[in-house]
Write a protein that holds these residues in place. Sequence first.
Motif, mmCIF file in Angstrom:
data_model
loop_
_atom_site.group_PDB
_atom_site.id
_atom_site.type_symbol
_atom_site.label_atom_id
_atom_site.label_comp_id
_atom_site.label_asym_id
_atom_site.label_seq_id
_atom_site.Cartn_x
_atom_site.Cartn_y
_atom_site.Cartn_z
ATOM 1 N N ARG A 1 5.124 -15.109 0.777
ATOM 2 C CA ARG A 1 4.502 -14.766 -0.512
ATOM 3 C C ARG A 1 3.151 -14.089 -0.300
ATOM 4 O O ARG A 1 2.822 -13.113 -0.984
ATOM 5 N N GLN A 2 2.360 -14.584 0.640
ATOM 6 C CA GLN A 2 1.064 -13.955 0.916
ATOM 7 C C GLN A 2 1.241 -12.530 1.432
ATOM 8 O O GLN A 2 0.476 -11.631 1.080
ATOM 9 N N LEU B 1 1.826 -5.811 -2.542
ATOM 10 C CA LEU B 1 1.620 -5.448 -3.950
ATOM 11 C C LEU B 1 0.200 -4.954 -4.197
ATOM 12 O O LEU B 1 -0.006 -3.970 -4.914
ATOM 13 N N GLU B 2 -0.774 -5.626 -3.621
ATOM 14 C CA GLU B 2 -2.171 -5.210 -3.785
ATOM 15 C C GLU B 2 -2.375 -3.807 -3.226
ATOM 16 O O GLU B 2 -3.045 -2.972 -3.849
ATOM 17 N N CYS B 3 -1.805 -3.559 -2.075
ATOM 18 C CA CYS B 3 -1.919 -2.238 -1.445
ATOM 19 C C CYS B 3 -1.237 -1.179 -2.308
ATOM 20 O O CYS B 3 -1.779 -0.096 -2.525
ATOM 21 N N VAL C 1 10.537 -1.504 1.449
ATOM 22 C CA VAL C 1 10.203 -2.821 1.985
ATOM 23 C C VAL C 1 9.651 -3.731 0.895
ATOM 24 O O VAL C 1 9.925 -4.932 0.872
ATOM 25 N N LEU C 2 8.920 -3.166 -0.047
ATOM 26 C CA LEU C 2 8.340 -3.971 -1.112
ATOM 27 C C LEU C 2 9.401 -4.492 -2.074
ATOM 28 O O LEU C 2 9.433 -5.689 -2.387
ATOM 29 N N GLU D 1 1.842 -2.733 -11.163
ATOM 30 C CA GLU D 1 2.668 -3.810 -10.618
ATOM 31 C C GLU D 1 3.812 -4.140 -11.575
ATOM 32 O O GLU D 1 4.940 -4.367 -11.139
ATOM 33 N N ALA D 2 3.526 -4.171 -12.866
ATOM 34 C CA ALA D 2 4.557 -4.487 -13.855
ATOM 35 C C ALA D 2 5.685 -3.471 -13.807
ATOM 36 O O ALA D 2 6.868 -3.830 -13.906
ATOM 37 N N SER D 3 5.350 -2.222 -13.642
ATOM 38 C CA SER D 3 6.353 -1.169 -13.561
ATOM 39 C C SER D 3 7.260 -1.380 -12.352
ATOM 40 O O SER D 3 8.488 -1.282 -12.446
ATOM 41 N N LEU D 4 6.663 -1.672 -11.216
ATOM 42 C CA LEU D 4 7.443 -1.911 -10.000
ATOM 43 C C LEU D 4 8.284 -3.179 -10.132
ATOM 44 O O LEU D 4 9.473 -3.184 -9.803
#
Length: 117
Positions: free
Chosen positions: A56-57, A63-65, A81-82, A103-106
């Motif tokens: 998770r980390q 996600l942050e990147c 990969v994400l 992030e919501a879109s992804l």
Amino acid sequence: MSYYFEVSGETVWDPSLRIGKWYLSFAEAAAELVQRPTGLTPSDDDTCTVNVQVFRQFVDGLLECYASTRHPVQHGLMRGVLLTSLVILERGGVVIAPKSEREASLLGEVEIFARSM
């Protein structure tokens, strides 16, 4: 032949051997770039144990990147990969809430992507 990804002894993804090895290679390279361990432990019997807390980390770092830029090439390179990681994480019992519109879109694509896994 398959490559099994397991969380607490339960298979969460069983791609072909080749796809499993591709994913592991991409995840390890991405882990270097986001400077976080993957939480993935491959073994000689074509299985990979997923430590959900560590994984998770790793996914949070991805996600942050991803959300930190609008660069289309970076997004394209990270996308496979994400999305795969998000599906594995979700199948392992962890759902991530989006922190931004990007992030919501992804995250909205995860369910559709999961159908091909």
